[in-house]
Design a protein around this motif. Structure first.
Motif, PDB file in Angstrom:
ATOM      1  N   GLY A  59      27.283 -30.236 -15.757  1.00 34.97           N
ATOM      2  CA  GLY A  59      26.010 -30.945 -15.840  1.00 34.97           C
ATOM      3  C   GLY A  59      25.963 -31.892 -17.024  1.00 34.97           C
ATOM      4  N   LEU A  60      26.465 -31.434 -18.162  1.00 37.89           N
ATOM      5  CA  LEU A  60      26.481 -32.300 -19.347  1.00 37.89           C
ATOM      6  C   LEU A  60      27.432 -33.471 -19.164  1.00 37.89           C
ATOM      7  CD1 LEU A  60      26.251 -29.704 -22.269  1.00 37.89           C
ATOM      8  CD2 LEU A  60      24.451 -31.198 -21.377  1.00 37.89           C
ATOM      9  N   LEU A  61      28.566 -33.248 -18.480  1.00 35.71           N
ATOM     10  CA  LEU A  61      29.484 -34.356 -18.179  1.00 35.71           C
ATOM     11  C   LEU A  61      28.808 -35.382 -17.275  1.00 35.71           C
ATOM     12  CD1 LEU A  61      32.924 -32.559 -17.689  1.00 35.71           C
ATOM     13  CD2 LEU A  61      32.325 -34.245 -19.444  1.00 35.71           C
ATOM     14  N   ASP A  62      28.083 -34.903 -16.267  1.00 32.13           N
ATOM     15  CA  ASP A  62      27.346 -35.814 -15.392  1.00 32.13           C
ATOM     16  C   ASP A  62      26.333 -36.644 -16.194  1.00 32.13           C
ATOM     17  OD1 ASP A  62      28.728 -34.770 -13.237  1.00 32.13           O
ATOM     18  OD2 ASP A  62      27.046 -33.530 -12.507  1.00 32.13           O
ATOM     19  N   LEU A  63      25.609 -35.968 -17.064  1.00 29.76           N
ATOM     20  CA  LEU A  63      24.624 -36.673 -17.896  1.00 29.76           C
ATOM     21  C   LEU A  63      25.296 -37.691 -18.815  1.00 29.76           C
ATOM     22  CD1 LEU A  63      22.231 -33.734 -18.828  1.00 29.76           C
ATOM     23  CD2 LEU A  63      21.682 -35.706 -17.395  1.00 29.76           C
ATOM     24  N   ARG A  64      26.407 -37.303 -19.425  1.00 32.35           N
ATOM     25  CA  ARG A  64      27.137 -38.207 -20.320  1.00 32.35           C
ATOM     26  C   ARG A  64      27.593 -39.452 -19.562  1.00 32.35           C
ATOM     27  NH1 ARG A  64      29.673 -38.665 -25.038  1.00 32.35           N
ATOM     28  NH2 ARG A  64      29.297 -36.569 -25.748  1.00 32.35           N
ATOM     29  N   PHE A 113      18.236 -40.111 -17.407  1.00 33.65           N
ATOM     30  CA  PHE A 113      18.371 -38.657 -17.441  1.00 33.65           C
ATOM     31  C   PHE A 113      17.737 -38.040 -16.190  1.00 33.65           C
ATOM     32  CE2 PHE A 113      16.496 -34.543 -18.653  1.00 33.65           C
ATOM     33  CZ  PHE A 113      17.623 -33.848 -19.051  1.00 33.65           C
ATOM     34  N   GLN A 114      16.528 -38.481 -15.858  1.00 33.16           N
ATOM     35  CA  GLN A 114      15.824 -37.935 -14.698  1.00 33.16           C
ATOM     36  C   GLN A 114      16.551 -38.260 -13.402  1.00 33.16           C
ATOM     37  OE1 GLN A 114      12.995 -35.919 -15.053  1.00 33.16           O
ATOM     38  NE2 GLN A 114      13.607 -35.451 -12.962  1.00 33.16           N
ATOM     39  N   GLN A 115      17.085 -39.479 -13.268  1.00 36.96           N
ATOM     40  CA  GLN A 115      17.837 -39.851 -12.065  1.00 36.96           C
ATOM     41  C   GLN A 115      19.088 -38.993 -11.924  1.00 36.96           C
ATOM     42  OE1 GLN A 115      18.594 -44.014 -12.525  1.00 36.96           O
ATOM     43  NE2 GLN A 115      16.586 -44.633 -11.753  1.00 36.96           N
ATOM     44  N   CYS A 116      19.768 -38.760 -13.036  1.00 33.92           N
ATOM     45  CA  CYS A 116      20.971 -37.935 -13.020  1.00 33.92           C
ATOM     46  C   CYS A 116      20.630 -36.500 -12.618  1.00 33.92           C
ATOM     47  CB  CYS A 116      21.659 -37.984 -14.379  1.00 33.92           C
ATOM     48  SG  CYS A 116      23.207 -37.059 -14.423  1.00 33.92           S
ATOM     49  N   GLU A 172      26.426 -43.272 -20.346  1.00 28.38           N
ATOM     50  CA  GLU A 172      27.415 -44.290 -20.701  1.00 28.38           C
ATOM     51  C   GLU A 172      27.392 -45.440 -19.712  1.00 28.38           C
ATOM     52  OE1 GLU A 172      31.063 -42.084 -21.061  1.00 28.38           O
ATOM     53  OE2 GLU A 172      30.603 -41.460 -23.118  1.00 28.38           O
ATOM     54  N   LYS A 173      27.243 -45.145 -18.419  1.00 25.72           N
ATOM     55  CA  LYS A 173      27.172 -46.177 -17.392  1.00 25.72           C
ATOM     56  C   LYS A 173      25.961 -47.090 -17.624  1.00 25.72           C
ATOM     57  CE  LYS A 173      27.203 -46.765 -12.398  1.00 25.72           C
ATOM     58  NZ  LYS A 173      27.128 -46.074 -11.107  1.00 25.72           N
ATOM     59  N   ALA A 174      24.871 -46.501 -18.096  1.00 29.46           N
ATOM     60  CA  ALA A 174      23.653 -47.272 -18.382  1.00 29.46           C
ATOM     61  C   ALA A 174      23.705 -47.947 -19.748  1.00 29.46           C
ATOM     62  CB  ALA A 174      22.437 -46.358 -18.310  1.00 29.46           C
ATOM     63  N   GLY A 175      24.767 -47.678 -20.537  1.00 31.66           N
ATOM     64  CA  GLY A 175      24.889 -48.292 -21.861  1.00 31.66           C
ATOM     65  C   GLY A 175      24.082 -47.592 -22.930  1.00 31.66           C
ATOM     66  N   ILE A 176      23.778 -46.326 -22.706  1.00 31.17           N
ATOM     67  CA  ILE A 176      22.985 -45.543 -23.659  1.00 31.17           C
ATOM     68  C   ILE A 176      23.904 -44.531 -24.315  1.00 31.17           C
ATOM     69  CG2 ILE A 176      21.065 -43.938 -23.923  1.00 31.17           C
ATOM     70  CD1 ILE A 176      19.889 -45.247 -21.373  1.00 31.17           C
ATOM     71  N   GLU A 177      23.861 -44.473 -25.648  1.00 32.75           N
ATOM     72  CA  GLU A 177      24.685 -43.517 -26.393  1.00 32.75           C
ATOM     73  C   GLU A 177      24.081 -42.125 -26.247  1.00 32.75           C
ATOM     74  OE1 GLU A 177      27.623 -41.845 -28.474  1.00 32.75           O
ATOM     75  OE2 GLU A 177      27.577 -43.956 -27.912  1.00 32.75           O
ATOM     76  N   PRO A 178      24.828 -41.194 -25.635  1.00 29.23           N
ATOM     77  CA  PRO A 178      24.272 -39.850 -25.422  1.00 29.23           C
ATOM     78  C   PRO A 178      24.430 -38.955 -26.648  1.00 29.23           C
ATOM     79  CG  PRO A 178      26.405 -40.010 -24.384  1.00 29.23           C
ATOM     80  CD  PRO A 178      26.113 -41.358 -24.981  1.00 29.23           C
ATOM     81  N   ALA A 179      23.915 -39.377 -27.762  1.00 33.01           N
ATOM     82  CA  ALA A 179      24.058 -38.613 -29.009  1.00 33.01           C
ATOM     83  C   ALA A 179      23.370 -37.260 -28.885  1.00 33.01           C
ATOM     84  CB  ALA A 179      23.462 -39.392 -30.167  1.00 33.01           C
ATOM     85  N   GLY A 180      24.063 -36.209 -29.311  1.00 28.10           N
ATOM     86  CA  GLY A 180      23.472 -34.887 -29.350  1.00 28.10           C
ATOM     87  C   GLY A 180      23.588 -34.082 -28.069  1.00 28.10           C
TER      88      GLY A 180
END
Length: 180
Positions: free
Chosen positions: A160-165, A114-117, A169-177
């Motif tokens: 911004g939310l699309l970038d975070l999503r 999240f911080q890198q993004c 996803e690229k890192a394999g983390i489910e962006p729930a919420g």
């Protein structure tokens, strides 16, 4: 198993006077009346007799049965406590409200992504996302503070939310919420 009372050494005046077999039978009956299993009752009665004989060698006992019943009760309580410690599920009392180690590590990893993004976003988009998602400011307040229209603020939030999503996803983390 009955104690071999003949093999017990006699010593003090009480041990010569007492009929230990009679006391042992009375203790077993007392324990069985308290719904104690036969084998446990015999074990407790035998341990009680050993303690009674030890006490009788040192001092006179006013009532062998009263002291014997008290000793047997205490031994029974100790036995129940020991069994309870063994049968309780381990960790029942030690549950923690803290998150598990796996969850903590996953959260740290998600935070790093999240911080890198956020660091890679254009400064204006980053400012809008931080104000909206972190500080819970309204779109109108953000627009007024940054001299943007409400539509422009909404577009920055969406992008911004699309970038975070995508980063999650690229890192394999489910962006729930994130879409809420």
């Amino acid at each position: 198993m009955r104690a071999n009372l003949e093999s017990l050494p006699s010593g003090g005046p009480a041990s010569e006077q007492e009929d230990w077999g009679h006391v042992q039978t009375g203790l077993i009956r007392y324990l069985r009346a308290r719904a104690v299993r036969a084998d446990v009752a015999e074990d407790i009665a035998q341990e009680t007799l050993i303690r009674l004989i030890s006490v009788s060698r040192k001092q006179a006992i006013a009532s062998v049965f009263a002291l014997g019943f008290r000793i047997a009760d205490n031994l029974l309580v100790d036995l129940y406590r020991a069994e309870r410690r063994l049968t309780d599920a381990p960790g029942d009392d030690m549950r923690s409200e803290a998150p598990s180690l796996d969850r903590v590590l996953d959260s740290r990893r998600a935070y790093a992504v999240f911080q890198q993004c956020l660091d890679r976003m254009p400064p204006l988009r980053r400012e809008v996302i931080v104000r909206r998602r972190m500080r819970q400011e309204s779109c109108r307040a953000i627009g007024e503070a940054l001299s943007l229209s409400i539509k422009a603020v909404e577009k920055h939030i969406t992008r911004g939310l699309l970038d975070l999503r995508r980063a999650m996803e690229k890192a394999g983390i489910e962006p729930a919420g994130w879409d809420e």
